[in-house]
Design an enzyme around this catalytic site. Structure first.
Site, PDB file in Angstrom:
ATOM      1  N   LYS A   1       0.819  -1.211   0.000  1.00 54.61           N
ATOM      2  CA  LYS A   1       0.000   0.000   0.000  1.00 54.61           C
ATOM      3  C   LYS A   1       0.859   1.272   0.000  1.00 54.61           C
ATOM      4  O   LYS A   1       0.579   2.213  -0.733  1.00 54.61           O
ATOM      5  CB  LYS A   1      -0.881  -0.073   1.250  1.00 54.61           C
TER       6      LYS A   1
ATOM      7  N   ARG B   1      -9.751   3.365  11.223  1.00 58.49           N
ATOM      8  CA  ARG B   1      -9.421   1.998  11.627  1.00 58.49           C
ATOM      9  C   ARG B   1     -10.590   1.306  12.320  1.00 58.49           C
ATOM     10  O   ARG B   1     -10.468   0.171  12.753  1.00 58.49           O
ATOM     11  CB  ARG B   1      -8.209   2.018  12.576  1.00 58.49           C
TER      12      ARG B   1
ATOM     13  N   ARG C   1      12.076 -11.124   4.276  1.00 60.42           N
ATOM     14  CA  ARG C   1      12.581  -9.762   4.143  1.00 60.42           C
ATOM     15  C   ARG C   1      13.880  -9.591   4.935  1.00 60.42           C
ATOM     16  O   ARG C   1      13.995 -10.006   6.080  1.00 60.42           O
ATOM     17  CB  ARG C   1      11.525  -8.781   4.666  1.00 60.42           C
TER      18      ARG C   1
ATOM     19  N   ARG D   1      14.650  -7.966  10.605  1.00 61.77           N
ATOM     20  CA  ARG D   1      14.050  -7.204  11.702  1.00 61.77           C
ATOM     21  C   ARG D   1      13.488  -8.159  12.735  1.00 61.77           C
ATOM     22  O   ARG D   1      12.922  -9.179  12.405  1.00 61.77           O
ATOM     23  CB  ARG D   1      12.928  -6.314  11.171  1.00 61.77           C
TER      24      ARG D   1
ATOM     25  N   ARG E   1       0.313  -9.958  13.906  1.00 67.68           N
ATOM     26  CA  ARG E   1       0.029  -8.645  13.326  1.00 67.68           C
ATOM     27  C   ARG E   1      -1.121  -8.736  12.323  1.00 67.68           C
ATOM     28  O   ARG E   1      -1.998  -7.894  12.277  1.00 67.68           O
ATOM     29  CB  ARG E   1       1.285  -8.105  12.634  1.00 67.68           C
TER      30      ARG E   1
END
Ligand SMILES: [Zn+2]
Length: 218
Positions: free
Chosen positions: A15, A90, A132, A165, A176
């Protein structure tokens, strides 16, 4: 006609990248809730001062204050051609607040509103996250699965050792996503019922997604 786009999508849905591209090409203003809040606090606007007070106490900034900061921004001249709103709303409560403020700001104006939902299977999202790696020195971001690097574990750009990370593990990523889907499911229904929701297939390359995005906002 003024274009009002609300972007929704889970973490790692791409996004952010698409927003930047679209804003640069169309001149629509990217209204990013997180940055706005930081700016308002730095500039010391009335709402910014209140927000800062909460942040300094380690408390959550009340939604009314966040909404006021967004409203202040949406009223400005450069936004009158249109905007891409990101990070808000949200919840249904917030969506109703947004509705009210836009009614006031757009009074009598011709407006096209669309809520773009970046839709992507959770398996794809997990892959984007657990593969990642990033470079602590130059900030380059890689994906071990989709972006082959020249030498394993080493940044192509600057030769530093790549890191993962701490919160990019499968378990944390799953949490998440669960939280995200739980929070936004009602909101998706809300906008769908109003005929504003557009589901955007967010699988594929950046350019493929971008082309689809431009189609749906025409
Ligand atoms: Zn690097």
């Amino acid at each position: 006609m003024k274009k009002e786009l609300i972007f929704m999508g889970p973490p790692a849905s791409g996004k952010g990248t698409q927003t930047k591209k679209l804003a640069a090409e169309t001149g629509l203003v990217h209204v990013d809730t997180g940055s706005l809040l930081r700016e308002a606090m730095a500039q010391g606007t009335e709402a910014g001062k209140i927000a800062k007070d909460y942040v300094e106490r380690g408390a959550l900034v009340p939604v009314e204050v966040v909404a006021q900061i967004i409203k202040d921004r949406l009223k400005q001249d450069d936004v009158q051609k249109g905007f891409i709103l990101d990070g808000f709303p949200r919840s249904i409560e917030q969506a109703e607040m947004l509705d009210d403020m836009l009614k006031e700001i757009d009074d009598g104006k011709e407006v096209q509103t669309k809520v773009i939902y970046f839709e992507i299977p959770i398996e794809n999202l997990m892959e984007r996250i657990i593969y990642r790696r990033s470079c602590p020195k130059c900030g380059a971001i890689y994906n071990l699965k989709t972006m082959p690097i020249k030498q394993e574990g080493i940044c192509d750009a600057c030769g530093s050792e790549l890191v993962q990370r701490k919160d990019d593990t499968e378990e944390i990523a799953k949490k998440r996503f669960d939280t995200y889907f739980e929070q936004t499911a009602p909101l998706i229904d809300f906008y769908n019922n109003r005929g504003l929701l557009v589901r955007l297939d967010a699988t594929g390359s950046i350019d493929e997604i971008y082309n689809k995005l431009k189609e749906v906002i025409k």
